[in-house]
Scaffold this motif. Structure first.
Motif, PDB file in Angstrom:
ATOM      1  N   LEU A 235      20.536 -26.124  -1.654  1.00  0.00           N
ATOM      2  CA  LEU A 235      20.500 -26.699  -2.995  1.00  0.00           C
ATOM      3  C   LEU A 235      19.916 -28.099  -2.932  1.00  0.00           C
ATOM      4  O   LEU A 235      20.346 -28.921  -2.110  1.00  0.00           O
ATOM      5  CB  LEU A 235      21.909 -26.736  -3.586  1.00  0.00           C
ATOM      6  CG  LEU A 235      22.078 -27.381  -4.953  1.00  0.00           C
ATOM      7  CD1 LEU A 235      21.334 -26.583  -6.018  1.00  0.00           C
ATOM      8  CD2 LEU A 235      23.559 -27.489  -5.303  1.00  0.00           C
ATOM      9  N   VAL A 236      18.948 -28.365  -3.793  1.00  0.00           N
ATOM     10  CA  VAL A 236      18.310 -29.675  -3.832  1.00  0.00           C
ATOM     11  C   VAL A 236      18.015 -30.037  -5.283  1.00  0.00           C
ATOM     12  O   VAL A 236      17.773 -29.160  -6.116  1.00  0.00           O
ATOM     13  CB  VAL A 236      17.021 -29.683  -2.979  1.00  0.00           C
ATOM     14  CG1 VAL A 236      15.989 -28.719  -3.547  1.00  0.00           C
ATOM     15  CG2 VAL A 236      16.446 -31.082  -2.857  1.00  0.00           C
ATOM     16  N   GLN A 237      18.047 -31.318  -5.594  1.00  0.00           N
ATOM     17  CA  GLN A 237      17.735 -31.771  -6.936  1.00  0.00           C
ATOM     18  C   GLN A 237      16.229 -31.815  -7.154  1.00  0.00           C
ATOM     19  O   GLN A 237      15.452 -31.990  -6.213  1.00  0.00           O
ATOM     20  CB  GLN A 237      18.329 -33.157  -7.189  1.00  0.00           C
ATOM     21  CG  GLN A 237      19.842 -33.178  -7.259  1.00  0.00           C
ATOM     22  CD  GLN A 237      20.383 -34.528  -7.662  1.00  0.00           C
ATOM     23  OE1 GLN A 237      19.759 -35.561  -7.403  1.00  0.00           O
ATOM     24  NE2 GLN A 237      21.545 -34.536  -8.292  1.00  0.00           N
ATOM     25  N   ALA A 238      15.819 -31.643  -8.408  1.00  0.00           N
ATOM     26  CA  ALA A 238      14.406 -31.730  -8.747  1.00  0.00           C
ATOM     27  C   ALA A 238      13.827 -33.053  -8.261  1.00  0.00           C
ATOM     28  O   ALA A 238      14.453 -34.106  -8.395  1.00  0.00           O
ATOM     29  CB  ALA A 238      14.218 -31.587 -10.254  1.00  0.00           C
ATOM     30  N   GLY A 239      12.633 -32.975  -7.698  1.00  0.00           N
ATOM     31  CA  GLY A 239      11.990 -34.140  -7.125  1.00  0.00           C
ATOM     32  C   GLY A 239      12.285 -34.344  -5.655  1.00  0.00           C
ATOM     33  O   GLY A 239      11.623 -35.163  -5.002  1.00  0.00           O
ATOM     34  N   GLY A 240      13.240 -33.617  -5.138  1.00  0.00           N
ATOM     35  CA  GLY A 240      13.607 -33.737  -3.745  1.00  0.00           C
ATOM     36  C   GLY A 240      12.729 -32.907  -2.832  1.00  0.00           C
ATOM     37  O   GLY A 240      11.797 -32.243  -3.269  1.00  0.00           O
TER      38      GLY A 240
END
Length: 121
Positions: A11-16
């Protein structure tokens, strides 16, 4: 036979950023072009990127061009894909594949089990 196992999803946040890895066993991958595909829920499996034998060429779908980078390390019998500036639409199960150079799934003879990538807004 070539056995492929993906790892590195999560799981990663947008932009990551995230890097996926694909480790091969049983036989060397040096004679195969290596590719990444992905499949989102309810959608067909789609091509992401391919790298030719000896890393003589690469090709990316326009959706990821400029953001993703595929690499191979034949000495380690592995490939990876570095994914930057991730977007929610990149959310999918990502698959590693070995076969003939191209963007069609039918070109590939061996597939990994897949690793989930989830990008949150």
């Amino acid at each position: 036979q070539v056995q492929l196992v993906e790892s590195g999803g999560g799981l990663v946040q947008a932009g990551g950023s995230l890097t996926l890895f694909c480790a091969a066993s049983e036989r060397t991958i040096s004679t195969y072009s290596m590719a990444w595909f992905r499949q989102a829920p309810g959608k067909e499996r789609e091509f992401v990127a391919v790298i030719a034998t000896n890393a003589l060429g690469t090709y990316y779908t326009d959706y990821v061009k400029g953001r993703f980078s595929i690499s191979r390390d034949d000495a380690k019998n592995a490939i990876s894909i570095q994914m930057n500036n991730l977007k929610p639409e990149d959310t999918a199960v990502y698959y590693c594949a070995a076969g003939r150079y191209g963007s069609a799934a039918k070109n590939y003879d061996y597939w990994g089990q897949g690793t989930q990538v989830t990008v949150s807004s």
